[in-house]
Every structure is written in structure tokens, then in C-alpha cells.
Motif scaffolding. Structure first.
Motif, mmCIF file in Angstrom:
data_model
loop_
_atom_site.group_PDB
_atom_site.id
_atom_site.type_symbol
_atom_site.label_atom_id
_atom_site.label_comp_id
_atom_site.label_asym_id
_atom_site.label_seq_id
_atom_site.Cartn_x
_atom_site.Cartn_y
_atom_site.Cartn_z
ATOM 1 N N THR A 52 45.796 42.734 39.393
ATOM 2 C CA THR A 52 46.241 42.807 37.996
ATOM 3 C C THR A 52 45.240 42.141 37.066
ATOM 4 O O THR A 52 44.898 42.669 36.004
ATOM 5 N N GLY A 53 44.741 40.971 37.477
ATOM 6 C CA GLY A 53 43.750 40.269 36.669
ATOM 7 C C GLY A 53 42.479 41.070 36.481
ATOM 8 O O GLY A 53 41.946 41.178 35.378
ATOM 9 N N LEU A 54 42.002 41.673 37.551
ATOM 10 C CA LEU A 54 40.790 42.487 37.470
ATOM 11 C C LEU A 54 41.024 43.751 36.657
ATOM 12 O O LEU A 54 40.157 44.186 35.898
ATOM 13 N N ASP A 55 42.212 44.347 36.790
ATOM 14 C CA ASP A 55 42.537 45.542 36.015
ATOM 15 C C ASP A 55 42.638 45.243 34.523
ATOM 16 O O ASP A 55 42.429 46.131 33.691
ATOM 17 N N CYS A 56 42.969 44.001 34.179
ATOM 18 C CA CYS A 56 43.051 43.605 32.762
ATOM 19 C C CYS A 56 41.678 43.381 32.145
ATOM 20 O O CYS A 56 41.563 43.182 30.936
ATOM 21 N N GLY A 57 40.643 43.370 32.992
ATOM 22 C CA GLY A 57 39.289 43.216 32.471
ATOM 23 C C GLY A 57 38.547 41.991 32.945
ATOM 24 O O GLY A 57 37.408 41.757 32.532
ATOM 25 N N ALA A 58 39.168 41.186 33.816
ATOM 26 C CA ALA A 58 38.459 40.012 34.346
ATOM 27 C C ALA A 58 37.296 40.455 35.231
ATOM 28 O O ALA A 58 37.384 41.469 35.927
ATOM 29 N N ASN A 59 36.213 39.688 35.208
ATOM 30 C CA ASN A 59 35.047 40.001 36.038
ATOM 31 C C ASN A 59 35.160 39.411 37.432
ATOM 32 O O ASN A 59 34.565 39.926 38.380
ATOM 33 N N ASP A 60 35.909 38.316 37.548
ATOM 34 C CA ASP A 60 36.029 37.637 38.839
ATOM 35 C C ASP A 60 37.340 36.865 38.861
ATOM 36 O O ASP A 60 37.993 36.698 37.825
ATOM 37 N N TYR A 61 37.707 36.365 40.052
ATOM 38 C CA TYR A 61 39.007 35.736 40.233
ATOM 39 C C TYR A 61 38.872 34.624 41.260
ATOM 40 O O TYR A 61 38.418 34.855 42.369
ATOM 41 N N MET A 62 39.257 33.406 40.892
ATOM 42 C CA MET A 62 39.248 32.275 41.821
ATOM 43 C C MET A 62 40.630 31.634 41.849
ATOM 44 O O MET A 62 41.326 31.605 40.838
ATOM 45 N N THR A 63 41.016 31.119 43.014
ATOM 46 C CA THR A 63 42.310 30.458 43.139
ATOM 47 C C THR A 63 42.130 28.953 43.317
ATOM 48 O O THR A 63 41.140 28.488 43.866
ATOM 49 N N LYS A 64 43.106 28.199 42.817
ATOM 50 C CA LYS A 64 43.112 26.748 42.965
ATOM 51 C C LYS A 64 43.717 26.390 44.322
ATOM 52 O O LYS A 64 44.656 27.059 44.772
ATOM 53 N N PRO A 65 43.243 25.327 44.967
ATOM 54 C CA PRO A 65 42.077 24.492 44.599
ATOM 55 C C PRO A 65 40.780 25.248 44.861
ATOM 56 O O PRO A 65 40.737 26.170 45.666
ATOM 57 N N PHE A 66 39.719 24.850 44.171
ATOM 58 C CA PHE A 66 38.448 25.556 44.294
ATOM 59 C C PHE A 66 37.313 24.547 44.421
ATOM 60 O O PHE A 66 37.445 23.381 44.050
ATOM 61 N N ASP A 67 36.210 25.011 44.928
ATOM 62 C CA ASP A 67 35.014 24.183 45.048
ATOM 63 C C ASP A 67 34.160 24.391 43.804
ATOM 64 O O ASP A 67 33.884 25.535 43.415
ATOM 65 N N ILE A 68 33.739 23.313 43.167
ATOM 66 C CA ILE A 68 33.010 23.418 41.910
ATOM 67 C C ILE A 68 31.688 24.155 42.084
ATOM 68 O O ILE A 68 31.250 24.893 41.200
ATOM 69 N N GLU A 69 31.050 24.006 43.237
ATOM 70 C CA GLU A 69 29.786 24.710 43.473
ATOM 71 C C GLU A 69 30.007 26.216 43.549
ATOM 72 O O GLU A 69 29.158 27.002 43.115
ATOM 73 N N GLU A 70 31.164 26.624 44.090
ATOM 74 C CA GLU A 70 31.477 28.054 44.132
ATOM 75 C C GLU A 70 31.701 28.580 42.715
ATOM 76 O O GLU A 70 31.265 29.690 42.377
ATOM 77 N N LEU A 71 32.370 27.771 41.882
ATOM 78 C CA LEU A 71 32.568 28.178 40.495
ATOM 79 C C LEU A 71 31.226 28.335 39.791
ATOM 80 O O LEU A 71 31.011 29.312 39.061
ATOM 81 N N PHE A 72 30.304 27.400 40.005
ATOM 82 C CA PHE A 72 28.965 27.514 39.424
ATOM 83 C C PHE A 72 28.307 28.827 39.845
ATOM 84 O O PHE A 72 27.693 29.529 39.037
ATOM 85 N N ALA A 73 28.407 29.150 41.127
ATOM 86 C CA ALA A 73 27.784 30.364 41.665
ATOM 87 C C ALA A 73 28.383 31.613 41.013
ATOM 88 O O ALA A 73 27.665 32.561 40.682
ATOM 89 N N ARG A 74 29.691 31.601 40.838
ATOM 90 C CA ARG A 74 30.344 32.765 40.239
ATOM 91 C C ARG A 74 29.993 32.903 38.761
ATOM 92 O O ARG A 74 29.850 34.016 38.248
ATOM 93 N N ILE A 75 29.835 31.772 38.065
ATOM 94 C CA ILE A 75 29.397 31.812 36.673
ATOM 95 C C ILE A 75 28.007 32.420 36.580
ATOM 96 O O ILE A 75 27.737 33.278 35.735
ATOM 97 N N ARG A 76 27.108 31.972 37.466
ATOM 98 C CA ARG A 76 25.749 32.536 37.467
ATOM 99 C C ARG A 76 25.780 34.034 37.746
ATOM 100 O O ARG A 76 25.018 34.807 37.143
#
Length: 222
Positions: free
Chosen positions: A90-114
Motif C-alpha cells: 500500500t505504501g509503495l502504491d501510494c508513491g513511496a520509493n522505499d519502505y523500512m520497518t522499526k526497529p531499523f539500523d541507521i546505516e541501512e537508512l543511510f544506504a537507502r537514502i543514498r
């Protein structure tokens, strides 16, 4: 990283942690803790990426994402506690480019932002549209029902604020602050006068494009 990032998260501890880590990496970070504020900021500022929580007050993350996609292709990463595959789809169909669930690793978030901000993926909106009005922000051209309209600078700036906040009632005081800035000490009637000129140029004799909210201000209805 040298990105301008909007974090939309109502859990202050999580928002503060992500903000601190991103700023440590060289990012400029703005935080919104509800959907209405996030939507206004997304319209008023040019962000490189938006980190958007699903469960936020006033307007949920899915609806915020849908509305942002009406005027911008800024990369959006959904960040939420929900891990069900249907929520992700649903999130991706609404136009999101990516999807992460909590808890998350900050380095993974950095990678996804890049990943979502790589060259060619960020296409910022250059136009605003509502009520048959189209405003080109780069060329400062305004059309109403496909007819080119000539506006003064203050008329343009006032119309821009109404379009950016389409569907949201803007008080006269708020419009004075945004268009004439804090240093303006003239009569607040200047807003009403400029609105009158705008309506005439837009052919809005019945006030159907720019509506008056009696005793408060003005709104362009979606």
C-alpha cells in the motif's frame, strides 16, 4: 551526505535520534510531528528526501504520501512499525520509493537514502495547480483555465501561498507574514485589496476559486 531531509515522525525520541545522526553526516534536517505540518513543509521547501512515518496525527502517512505525489516526485522512504506485506505494498502504491520497518539500523537508512537520491531520481515539482489555476514556479507564469494571466509580484506571491496551501484556510495575519513579511506595518486591508485584484484577473466574480472564510481569511478549494 549533503541532503536536505524532512523527517515526519511523532515519536520525539526516534525523530531526535534520526535527526542527530543525519546532521552528523552533514544533512540539513527539518522535523514535522504531524501530517498537516509535513504536507505544508513539503509544499514550501525543496527537500532531497522525505522520511515519512505511517502512523502520524491529523493526516496519516499514506494520505500525506498521496498528496505529495500530486505536486512533487521527491523521494519518500516510509518508516513504520508495521511490517505486514500489505502495508508495504500500500505504501509503495501510494508513491513511496522505499519502505523500512522499526526497529531499523541507521546505516541501512543511510544506504537507502543514498539509493533513492541518486542522480536522475529526484525530480522536484516546478508547478502548483488547483481550481483551474496553474503556476509555473521557474518561469513565474500563471494560467487560469489555460489562459495566461499577468500578475504583480505581490499578487503572484499571495497566489503562490494559497496554492501551496490549497484546501487549508489561510488567515489574513498568516498571509501578511508570508507575503509582506514580519516588517510590514501597513494596514492589514492590503490582503483584501490584493485578493480583490487577483479575483478580477482570474475572472473569479463569484469567488469560486478563492473563497472567503468570514472573519478569518481565504482558501483555494481543491
Amino acid at each position: 551526505m549533503n541532503y536536505k531531509v524532512l523527517i515526519v515522525e511523532d515519536e520525539k525520541q526516534i525523530a531526535g535520534f534520526v535527526q542527530m545522526e543525519l546532521e552528523h553526516e552533514g544533512c540539513q534536517v527539518i522535523v514535522a510531528d504531524d501530517g498537516m505540518t509535513a504536507l505544508t513543509m513539503a509544499k514550501e521547501e525543496n527537500f532531497d528526501v522525505i522520511i515519512l512515518d505511517l502512523m502520524i496525527p491529523f493526516i496519516n502517512g499514506l494520505e500525506v504520501c498521496r498528496r505529495i505525489r500530486e505536486f512533487s516526485q521527491v523521494p519518500i522512504i516510509m518508516l513504520t512499525a508495521k511490517s505486514d506485506i500489505k502495508d508495504k505494498v500500500t505504501g509503495l502504491d501510494c508513491g513511496a520509493n522505499d519502505y523500512m520497518t522499526k526497529p531499523f539500523d541507521i546505516e541501512e537508512l543511510f544506504a537507502r537514502i543514498r539509493a533513492v537520491t541518486r542522480s536522475g531520481q529526484t525530480v522536484k515539482s516546478k508547478s502548483l495547480m488547483a481550481a483551474g489555476i496553474t503556476m509555473q514556479l521557474d518561469t513565474h507564469e500563471v494560467t487560469c483555465d489555460e489562459k495566461l494571466i499577468e500578475l504583480s509580484k505581490k499578487e503572484f506571491d499571495l497566489l503562490e501561498q494559497l496554492l501551496v496551501n490549497a484546501g487549508i484556510v489561510m488567515s489574513r495575519e498568516r498571509l501578511l507574514e508570508k507575503v509582506w513579511d514580519f516588517d510590514y506595518f501597513g494596514d492589514s486591508n492590503v490582503v483584501d485589496v490584493t485578493i480583490k485584484h487577483l479575483r478580477k484577473k482570474l475572472g473569479d466574480q463569484e469567488n469560486k476559486r478563492i473563497s472567503t472564510v468570514r472573519g478569518y481569511g481565504y482558501v483555494i478549494r481543491k
